[in-house]
Write a protein that holds these residues in place. Structure first.
Motif, PDB file in Angstrom:
ATOM      1  N   LEU A 137      -3.588   2.895  63.856  1.00 40.97           N
ATOM      2  CA  LEU A 137      -2.665   3.946  64.297  1.00 40.97           C
ATOM      3  C   LEU A 137      -2.541   5.038  63.243  1.00 40.97           C
ATOM      4  O   LEU A 137      -2.416   6.208  63.565  1.00 40.97           O
ATOM      5  N   THR A 140      -5.872   7.448  62.612  1.00 42.65           N
ATOM      6  CA  THR A 140      -6.267   8.374  63.674  1.00 42.65           C
ATOM      7  C   THR A 140      -5.304   9.543  63.803  1.00 42.65           C
ATOM      8  O   THR A 140      -5.383  10.310  64.749  1.00 42.65           O
ATOM      9  N   PRO A 142      -4.183  13.139  63.440  1.00 45.15           N
ATOM     10  CA  PRO A 142      -5.037  14.326  63.320  1.00 45.15           C
ATOM     11  C   PRO A 142      -5.105  14.993  61.947  1.00 45.15           C
ATOM     12  O   PRO A 142      -6.204  15.269  61.479  1.00 45.15           O
TER      13      PRO A 142
ATOM     14  N   ILE B  15      12.036  -2.759  64.767  1.00 48.61           N
ATOM     15  CA  ILE B  15      10.586  -2.767  64.595  1.00 48.61           C
ATOM     16  C   ILE B  15       9.887  -2.265  65.853  1.00 48.61           C
ATOM     17  O   ILE B  15       8.930  -1.489  65.774  1.00 48.61           O
ATOM     18  N   ALA B  18      10.248   1.468  65.808  1.00 47.49           N
ATOM     19  CA  ALA B  18       9.367   2.081  64.824  1.00 47.49           C
ATOM     20  C   ALA B  18       7.923   2.062  65.319  1.00 47.49           C
ATOM     21  O   ALA B  18       7.177   3.036  65.155  1.00 47.49           O
ATOM     22  N   PHE B  19       7.554   0.963  65.960  1.00 45.91           N
ATOM     23  CA  PHE B  19       6.180   0.853  66.456  1.00 45.91           C
ATOM     24  C   PHE B  19       5.903   1.901  67.537  1.00 45.91           C
ATOM     25  O   PHE B  19       4.857   2.537  67.543  1.00 45.91           O
ATOM     26  N   LEU B  22       5.410   5.253  66.035  1.00 39.40           N
ATOM     27  CA  LEU B  22       4.094   5.332  65.400  1.00 39.40           C
ATOM     28  C   LEU B  22       3.008   5.496  66.449  1.00 39.40           C
ATOM     29  O   LEU B  22       2.062   6.267  66.287  1.00 39.40           O
ATOM     30  N   LEU B  23       3.177   4.780  67.553  1.00 39.46           N
ATOM     31  CA  LEU B  23       2.177   4.794  68.618  1.00 39.46           C
ATOM     32  C   LEU B  23       2.077   6.166  69.265  1.00 39.46           C
ATOM     33  O   LEU B  23       1.005   6.609  69.682  1.00 39.46           O
ATOM     34  N   LEU B  25       2.549   9.146  68.014  1.00 40.87           N
ATOM     35  CA  LEU B  25       2.096  10.301  67.231  1.00 40.87           C
ATOM     36  C   LEU B  25       0.915  10.937  67.951  1.00 40.87           C
ATOM     37  O   LEU B  25       0.010  10.240  68.387  1.00 40.87           O
ATOM     38  N   PRO B  26       0.921  12.265  68.125  1.00 41.45           N
ATOM     39  CA  PRO B  26      -0.158  12.889  68.892  1.00 41.45           C
ATOM     40  C   PRO B  26      -1.489  12.723  68.164  1.00 41.45           C
ATOM     41  O   PRO B  26      -1.602  13.045  66.988  1.00 41.45           O
ATOM     42  N   ARG B  27      -2.489  12.170  68.863  1.00 45.66           N
ATOM     43  CA  ARG B  27      -3.774  11.968  68.207  1.00 45.66           C
ATOM     44  C   ARG B  27      -4.939  12.253  69.151  1.00 45.66           C
ATOM     45  O   ARG B  27      -6.059  11.889  68.904  1.00 45.66           O
ATOM     46  N   PHE B  45      -1.584  18.938  66.158  1.00 43.56           N
ATOM     47  CA  PHE B  45      -0.577  18.024  65.620  1.00 43.56           C
ATOM     48  C   PHE B  45       0.629  18.851  65.201  1.00 43.56           C
ATOM     49  O   PHE B  45       0.688  19.377  64.105  1.00 43.56           O
ATOM     50  N   ILE B 258      -5.258   1.097  72.706  1.00 45.65           N
ATOM     51  CA  ILE B 258      -4.872   1.968  71.595  1.00 45.65           C
ATOM     52  C   ILE B 258      -5.958   3.013  71.369  1.00 45.65           C
ATOM     53  O   ILE B 258      -5.688   4.195  71.187  1.00 45.65           O
ATOM     54  N   GLN B 259      -7.215   2.565  71.441  1.00 46.33           N
ATOM     55  CA  GLN B 259      -8.308   3.501  71.171  1.00 46.33           C
ATOM     56  C   GLN B 259      -8.516   4.494  72.305  1.00 46.33           C
ATOM     57  O   GLN B 259      -9.116   5.538  72.117  1.00 46.33           O
ATOM     58  N   MET B 270       1.340  -4.936  73.261  1.00 49.33           N
ATOM     59  CA  MET B 270       1.858  -5.188  71.914  1.00 49.33           C
ATOM     60  C   MET B 270       3.167  -5.977  71.969  1.00 49.33           C
ATOM     61  O   MET B 270       3.420  -6.820  71.113  1.00 49.33           O
ATOM     62  N   LEU B 274       4.706  -8.917  69.500  1.00 45.18           N
ATOM     63  CA  LEU B 274       5.909  -8.814  68.678  1.00 45.18           C
ATOM     64  C   LEU B 274       6.905  -9.908  69.053  1.00 45.18           C
ATOM     65  O   LEU B 274       7.547 -10.495  68.188  1.00 45.18           O
TER      66      LEU B 274
END
Lengths: 299, 300
Positions: A137, A140, A142, B15, B18-19, B22-23, B25-27, B45, B258-259, B270, B274
């Motif tokens: 996580l 990746t 950006p 948790i 928070a996860f 995190l997940l 986040l623009p990617r 971003f 995720i990918q 997930m 957890l």
């Protein structure tokens, strides 16, 4: 004679050192050996006995002791040539981890700047969520992907993954040392916190640090191997492979990169994944032996 | 105890939160077509994009009244249930073997520590703790393929069509945590040596086995503490092992989702992981509370 006696007494350390010497020799001088192809020549095809061209990968044979990869490059040479980079990466990850963890542990021990809460939070999160998922996580994101410093960021992220565990261990050591009388005397003399850290605390954990750094080198190698299977490497470039199709290509010969196609290779040319994984196992073994041997000396 | 439980629950919720952050986040990649064959790729971003993604994520749950369907139109919850059952065929035996057999073997290793059996066992547990699980798996595959060539009856090595498909990944994944428990147990028992209560027990004429029972009881606290580590190790290695073995379980799909930036699906896969961690923590706390005499930790 004393040397021989020492070796006999510390057999594990001796074997570990010999293994390390072999590893370092292959890393730095391997490319000059006659059976190593320093150029990593690619082969398009070879003629078999019936005059039929056969495309790589080739099985392990007399010509290629460990076989070749899909580009026809000799696996043995690839592994030897990739050793330097692999070892550099695991060494830098481990050292960065400890360089950050030691101050963090001291801050947490003194309860400064909420370091203790930070440490507990970090440990709490990472003892719940599997490390590799957090790494995927994070790498990746950006701004990291496009950055010219991407390799350094990836090293930093992987190093950060176990800072909590290491800092916690060092914090406990600090707690124990702080109960000793000489620390109390230092405190009553009005020694500054920094000097207290440098002269009163640190010298007592050097041996323990050495043992755990050597042990961690093996652990980092293991984590890098796991990340290799998922296609996360330290060195990657962003390329366009087709009209409008972009992908990452790895640019290095470090060992984890050979594992990225393990999913396919394991069903056919299994030597492409087997030997790099074996090399990693060798490294883990070596450092575990050294760590074990050092522990015996310093006990 | 109740307060302890509430505290663990709070940590668990934080948790998850928070996860998710995190997940989300623009990617994602943004490809622009400039006409002809000129394309550029960009990874935008910005904080606004992040907010947008969070809003869309919340909206998704509101609209679908749950996780919704996956790209094949199957409800995600149904899919997770089915795949999770497959995961359990690996996790449950692996956990039981590492905690149960690992601890037992550790006691055996400690009991025979001065005999040749104990030394051989210590040597092997040391060797196996240095072999990474993925290498063990690849080596097993390589060996089996070679054996098939020389005429050993063939069986399926990959996939999940046969009932025994879970065995090879399970073995590869169990070895390290099991050996860890062997080493940990025998080290914990060795640490007990030299305690006063052992001398008292011996002077009263107790047999070695009886004394060992007392020692195990005293070590159980730190042994149970290792459950969380073992579980985390299993859950970390499981997705990779499933990928290598083409064993289509929840871990495998967690990685792919995720990918592929399929966030609701990634969260759906997930969450059980957890939850498993949470259950492990609460159960080991409960066991410690029920089984062990209070203040037993004082000795450690």
């Amino acid at each position: 004679m004393t040397v021989l006696n020492f070796c006999k007494k510390n057999l594990v350390l001796t074997i570990g050192s010999i293994m390390l010497c072999f590893l370092l020799f292959m890393t730095f001088f391997g490319e000059y050996l006659p059976f190593i192809d320093g150029e990593l020549q690619e082969i398009d095809y070879l003629w078999d006995e019936n005059k039929i061209p056969v495309a790589p990968p080739y099985e392990p044979s007399a010509q290629f002791p460990l076989g070749t990869d899909r580009d026809g490059r000799d696996m043995l040479s690839l592994i030897v040539m990739g050793a330097k980079e692999t070892l550099l990466i695991i060494l830098s990850i481990t050292l960065i981890r400890y360089l950050l963890a030691i101050p963090l542990a001291y801050f947490a021990h003194r309860q400064w700047l909420g370091a203790n809460a930070l440490l507990n939070g970090l440990n709490g999160f990472l003892s719940y969520v599997p490390t590799i998922i957090v790494v995927i996580l994070l790498v990746t994101i950006p701004p990291l992907i496009m950055s010219a410093f991407r390799p350094y960021f990836v090293v930093l992220i992987i190093a950060a993954m176990e800072i909590g565990r290491v800092a916690d261990m060092i914090k406990l050591e600090f707690h124990q040392i702080s109960k000793k009388e000489f620390v109390t005397s230092g405190n009553s003399l009005g020694v500054s916190p920094f000097r207290l850290f440098k002269k009163y605390y640190l010298p007592f954990i050097y041996s323990k640090l050495l043992i755990s750094i050597v042990g961690d080198l093996g652990k980092v190698m293991f984590l890098l191997g796991q990340l290799g299977f998922l296609g996360v490497f330290v060195a990657q470039v962003f390329v366009q492979v087709d009209a409008g199709v972009f992908t990452f290509e790895n640019t290095s010969n470090s060992w984890p990169t050979f594992l990225s196609n393990a999913f396919k290779d394991i069903r056919g040319p299994v030597w492409i994944v087997f030997y790099p994984a074996l090399a990693m196992t060798y490294v883990i073994f070596t450092f575990n032996m050294l760590g074990h041997g050092l522990q015996k000396i310093f006990r | 105890m109740a307060w302890d439980f509430i505290k663990s629950l709070l940590v668990f919720l934080i948790i998850i939160f928070a996860f998710v952050l995190l997940l989300l986040l623009p990617r994602e990649m943004d490809i622009t077509h400039h006409g002809g064959l000129v394309f550029t790729a960009d990874f935008p971003f910005t904080f606004d994009l992040y907010k947008e993604k969070i809003a869309a994520f919340v909206e998704h749950f509101r609209m679908e009244k749950g996780f919704g369907n996956n790209s094949m139109g199957v409800p995600i919850l149904e899919e997770v249930q089915k795949l999770l059952l497959r995961d359990f065929t690996i996790i449950v035996p692996a956990l039981l073997l590492s905690m149960g057999a690992g601890t037992l073997l550790g006691i055996v290793q400690f009991y025979f520590r001065d005999k040749i059996i104990g030394k051989v066992q210590a040597f092997f547990s040391w060797i196996f703790s240095s072999i990474p699980d993925f290498f063990l798996f690849i080596a097993l595959q390589y060996l089996l393929i070679k054996l098939f060539y020389i005429g050993v009856p063939k069986f399926s090595l990959y996939g999940n069509d046969h009932w025994y498909n879970f065995l090879i990944p399970m073995i590869a994944i169990t070895v390290f945590p099991m050996v860890h428990m062997v080493k940990f147990t025998s080290a914990a028992l060795e640490n007990e040596m030299g305690q006063d209560y052992l001398r008292t027990a011996r002077s009263k004429g107790l047999t070695t086995l009886n004394i060992l029972k007392h020692m195990i009881w005293n070590c159980l606290y730190s042994i149970l503490n290792q459950t969380q580590f073992v579980m985390l190790y299993l859950l970390t290695s499981l997705p990779i092992m499933q990928k290598l073995a083409s064993f289509q379980g929840a871990g495998y799909h967690l990685l792919t989702s995720i990918q592929e930036f399929d966030e609701p699906r990634a969260l759906a896969f997930m969450l059980p992981y957890l939850l498993m961690m949470f259950a492990t923590i609460v159960l080991s706390k409960l066991l410690k509370y029920k089984l062990l005499p209070q203040k037993a930790g004082a000795l450690q």
